[in-house]
Design an enzyme around this catalytic site. Structure first.
Site, PDB file in Angstrom:
ATOM      1  CD  GLU A 170      -2.613  -9.087   9.869  1.00 25.91           C
ATOM      2  OE1 GLU A 170      -2.329  -7.902   9.484  1.00 25.91           O
ATOM      3  OE2 GLU A 170      -2.143  -9.758  10.635  1.00 25.91           O
ATOM      4  CB  CYS A 203      -4.284  -2.285   6.833  1.00 27.41           C
ATOM      5  SG  CYS A 203      -3.271  -3.808   6.240  1.00 27.41           S
ATOM      6  CB  THR A 220      -0.823   0.090   1.086  1.00 29.07           C
ATOM      7  OG1 THR A 220      -1.715  -1.187   1.268  1.00 29.07           O
ATOM      8  CG2 THR A 220      -1.876   1.186   1.146  1.00 29.07           C
TER       9      THR A 220
HETATM   10  C1  UDX Z   1      -8.307  -4.378   6.909  1.00 31.91           C
HETATM   11  C2  UDX Z   1      -9.146  -4.299   5.586  1.00 31.91           C
HETATM   12  O1  UDX Z   1     -10.337  -5.129   5.911  1.00 31.91           O
HETATM   13  C3  UDX Z   1      -8.592  -5.074   4.509  1.00 31.91           C
HETATM   14  O2  UDX Z   1      -9.203  -5.141   3.442  1.00 31.91           O
HETATM   15  C4  UDX Z   1      -7.288  -4.410   3.960  1.00 31.91           C
HETATM   16  O3  UDX Z   1      -6.568  -5.328   3.214  1.00 31.91           O
HETATM   17  C5  UDX Z   1      -6.339  -4.556   5.243  1.00 31.91           C
HETATM   18  O4  UDX Z   1      -7.084  -3.979   6.362  1.00 31.91           O
HETATM   19  P1  UDX Z   1      -7.556  -6.214   8.724  1.00 31.91           P
HETATM   20  O5  UDX Z   1      -6.825  -4.831   9.150  1.00 31.91           O
HETATM   21  O6  UDX Z   1      -6.867  -7.468   8.430  1.00 31.91           O
HETATM   22  O7  UDX Z   1      -8.218  -5.679   7.138  1.00 31.91           O
HETATM   23  O8  UDX Z   1      -8.849  -6.557   9.636  1.00 31.91           O
HETATM   24  P2  UDX Z   1     -10.255  -6.259   9.502  1.00 31.91           P
HETATM   25  O9  UDX Z   1     -10.848  -7.362   9.996  1.00 31.91           O
HETATM   26  O10 UDX Z   1     -10.746  -5.445   8.407  1.00 31.91           O
HETATM   27  O11 UDX Z   1     -10.393  -5.102  10.949  1.00 31.91           O
HETATM   28  C6  UDX Z   1      -9.489  -4.193  10.937  1.00 31.91           C
HETATM   29  C7  UDX Z   1      -9.932  -3.710  12.427  1.00 31.91           C
HETATM   30  O12 UDX Z   1     -11.342  -3.006  12.784  1.00 31.91           O
HETATM   31  C8  UDX Z   1      -9.595  -4.474  13.590  1.00 31.91           C
HETATM   32  O13 UDX Z   1      -8.968  -4.073  14.659  1.00 31.91           O
HETATM   33  C9  UDX Z   1     -11.075  -4.786  13.893  1.00 31.91           C
HETATM   34  O14 UDX Z   1     -11.411  -5.104  15.364  1.00 31.91           O
HETATM   35  C10 UDX Z   1     -11.791  -3.352  13.787  1.00 31.91           C
HETATM   36  N1  UDX Z   1     -13.112  -3.891  13.487  1.00 31.91           N
HETATM   37  C11 UDX Z   1     -13.566  -4.005  12.502  1.00 31.91           C
HETATM   38  C12 UDX Z   1     -14.142  -2.918  14.193  1.00 31.91           C
HETATM   39  O15 UDX Z   1     -13.896  -2.286  15.435  1.00 31.91           O
HETATM   40  N2  UDX Z   1     -15.496  -3.106  14.016  1.00 31.91           N
HETATM   41  C13 UDX Z   1     -15.982  -3.561  12.956  1.00 31.91           C
HETATM   42  O16 UDX Z   1     -17.125  -3.698  12.665  1.00 31.91           O
HETATM   43  C14 UDX Z   1     -15.179  -4.299  12.234  1.00 31.91           C
END
Ligand code: UDX
Length: 454
Positions: A162, A267, A132
Site C-alpha cells: 500500500e 496483510c 491471499t
Molecule cells: C506488505 C508487503 O510488503 C506486500 O508485499 C504484500 O503484498 C502486502 O503486505 P504493506 O502491508 O502494504 O505490504 O506494507 P509494507 O510497506 O510492507 O509495511 C508493512 C508494515 O511493516 C508496516 O506497518 C510498516 O510500518 C512495517 N515495517 C516495514 C516496519 O516496521 N519495519 C520495516 O523495516 C518495514
C-alpha cells in the site's frame, strides 16, 4: 484480452486499472453500488498514489468499465476473472474465506446460466485468484466449485505494498503463477510477459505458500530487528547503526530492518495469523512464527511503558499522537499501532489528541470520543507534555520542531516510534527524546528500577 476483476479494494482496483493501462478490456466489478458509481466517475474511494490517474485514463479510453455484481451477465465475463476480494482474519486467526466462496458461487451461477454460450472448456473464463488464501484453498475451490463447470483455476498472488501499489504492479520483483492447468497458466502468464520480471510457474498450493512465506518472512525480519532494538536499549547500542551494519551483508540486505512499533496493515498481521492457524490445523508447532506475532503485539506498547517511566501516572497528562495510518502514504488504519495505543493511554487517564495527514477521517470513526483528532500536527501538540510518533509521515519529519517546542509544555517528552526524527536536533531544542533501540533511553535505564531523575 477481456478481463473481469471482482473486488475493487486496493488490489483489485490497481489490477483493473493497470490491466486497462496495458490495453486489456477490463470490467471492474464490486458488490458495493456506491463504490462502482464512484469508480465510473473516475474517483478512487481510498488513497493510493497514482491510482486516480490510471482509473481516469482507462475510463476515458473506454476500456475500463465498472459494474455491480448483480448487473453482470455471462456475456460480460472476460476470458480471465480476477478475484480480489477480502480474506480478513477470523477470531481464531484463520482466514475468513466467505467472500471468496461467494465469488465462486457468483461466477458458477453465471456460467450455469450461460446456456451453452461457451463451447469447450478452452473458451470458458479462467479464475485468477489475487486474494491471499491459505495454501490448499485453490485445490479445494476447484474441487468444490469449478471442476464441474470446466472452469480452470490459477493462483496469482499479489505482492503490492500500500502506498506504492501502482508502482509495484508495473515493477514486480517476480510474478507467481500456480495452476494444475498448463493452458490456464499460459493464459495468465501472457499478461505479464512484457514486465520483464522472473515468472515462477508452479502448482496452486506451492504458489499460495510462496505468498504466505514472503509475508511471514518479512514480518519475521521486522520482529527480529525489533528484538535486537529492545536489546540495544538495554545494552546501550544504536539499532539504526546495527541495522546498517548487518544490512550491508547481501545475505541479509538493508530492507525491512527498520526498528519501531512493528508491523500493521491489512496483510502482515492477517497473513501471519492465518499461517499460524494453518500450522495448528496441520498439527505443526510453528514456534518461530508465534514469536514473531508475540514480539509484534508487544512492540506497539513501548510508548506506554516509556510514558509511565517518564510521568509515573498518566492521569491528566496531555499526549499528542502523530500518525494514525499503519504506515505513511496511505489512509489505511487497519492494525495501525496508534489504534491500539490510544485506548490504553485513555485508560490511564491521559488526555489524548491525534493527527494524521490522510487517515484522520477514517480514524475518527473508530477512535473513542474522548480523543480529539485535530486537523494538523501543530494543533495536536498545542499544550501537550508528551508526543508519540506512530507513523513516519514526511509531513511530521518536516515539522518546524522549534514551533513544536514552543507549543508543548514541560517536559516535552518525545517517543519516536519509527526512529524517524533527528534525535540530536530535538535534544538541542530541549525535547526529552526516546526512540526504539537508540541505546540511550531517557531517564531510567530500561529493565532496572527507575533511577532518580537527573
Ligand atoms: C506488505 C508487503 O510488503 C506486500 O508485499 C504484500 O503484498 C502486502 O503486505 P504493506 O502491508 O502494504 O505490504 O506494507 P509494507 O510497506 O510492507 O509495511 C508493512 C508494515 O511493516 C508496516 O506497518 C510498516 O510500518 C512495517 N515495517 C516495514 C516496519 O516496521 N519495519 C520495516 O523495516 C518495514
Amino acid at each position: 484480452m477481456r478481463v473481469t476483476v471482482l473486488g475493487l479494494g486496493y488490489v483489485g482496483a490497481v489490477a483493473a486499472a493497470a490491466l486497462a493501462h496495458d490495453g486489456h478490456d477490463v470490467l471492474g466489478v464490486d458488490i458495493d453500488r456506491g463504490k462502482v458509481e464512484r469508480f465510473r466517475r473516475g474517483e478512487v474511494p481510498f488513497h493510493e498514489p497514482g491510482l486516480d490517474e490510471l482509473v481516469r485514463e482507462g475510463v476515458s479510453r473506454g476500456i475500463l468499465r465498472f459494474a455491480e455484481t448483480g448487473d453482470v451477465g455471462p456475456g460480460d465475463l472476460g476470458e480471465l476473472v480476477f478475484v480480489a476480494v477480502g480474506t480478513p482474519s477470523q477470531p481464531s486467526g484463520a482466514a475468513d474465506l466467505s467472500q471468496v466462496e461467494a465469488a465462486m458461487e457468483w461466477l458458477t451461477g453465471l456460467v450455469q446460466g450461460a446456456n451453452g454460450m461457451w463451447g469447450d472448456a478452452g473458451d470458458r473464463p479462467v479464475v485468477v485468484m489475487k486474494s491471499t488464501v491459505p495454501p490448499g484453498t485453490g485445490r479445494r475451490l476447484q474441487e468444490r466449485y469449478l471442476a464441474a463447470h470446466g472452469i480452470a483455476y490459477v493462483s496469482n498472488p499479489e505482492f503490492l505494498r500500500e502506498g506504492s501499489a501502482v508502482h509495484d504492479w508495473f515493477h514486480p520483483d517476480r510474478v507467481v503463477i500456480g495452476s494444475e492447468s498448463e493452458e490456464a497458466a499460459a493464459r495468465v502468464r501472457a499478461l505479464y510477459e512484457g514486465y520483464g520480471a522472473p515468472i515462477v510457474v508452479t502448482h496452486t498450493t506451492t504458489a499460495e505458500m510462496i505468498k504466505y512465506g514472503a509475508n511471514a518472512f518479512l514480518a519475521t525480519k521486522i520482529s527480529f530487528i525489533n528484538e535486537l532494538a529492545n536489546m540495544c536499549d538495554r545494552v546501550g547500542a544504536d539499532v539504526e547503526v546495527v541495522a546498517r551494519g548487518i544490512g550491508l551483508d547481501p545475505r541479509i540486505g538493508p530492507d525491512f530492518l527498520r526498528a519501531g512499533l512493528g508491523y500493521g496493515g491489512s496483510c502482515f498481521p492477517k497473513d501471519v495469523r492465518a499461517l499460524d492457524h494453518l500450522a495448528l490445523v496441520y498439527d505443526y508447532p510453528f514456534e518461530l512464527l508465534r514469536a514473531v506475532i508475540a514480539v509484534n503485539s508487544r512492540q506497539r506498547l513501548l510508548p506506554l511503558f516509556a510514558l509511565r517511566r517518564e510521568f509515573g501516572s498518566l492521569a491528566g497528562v496531555p499526549v499528542a499522537v502523530l500518525g494514525l495510518s499503519f504506515k505513511p502514504n496511505t489512509d489505511d488504519i487497519r492494525e495501525a499501532p496508534a489504534l491500539d495505543l490510544i485506548p490504553l493511554l485513555l485508560q490511564e487517564g491521559a488526555e489524548v489528541r491525534a493527527a494524521d495527514p490522510r487517515a484522520a477521517v477514517r480514524a475518527r470513526a473508530v477512535l473513542p470520543g474522548a480523543v480529539r483528532v485535530t486537523d494538523s500536527a501543530l494543533e495536536a501538540v498545542q499544550g501537550a507534555r508528551a508526543l508519540v510518533l506512530c507513523t513516519e509521515w514526511e509531513e511530521f519529519r518536516r515539522l518546524d520542531w522549534e514551533d513544536v517546542a514552543a507549543c508543548m509544555d514541560e517536559p516535552r517528552f518525545v517517543f519516536d516510534g519509527r526512529n524517524a526524527l533527528d534525535r540530536e536536533r530535538l535534544e538541542a531544542l530541549g525535547f526529552r527524546y526516546q526512540g526504539v533501540g537508540r541505546g540511550r533511553p531517557v531517564g531510567a535505564r530500561l529493565g532496572v528500577p527507575a533511577a532518580a531523575k537527573p
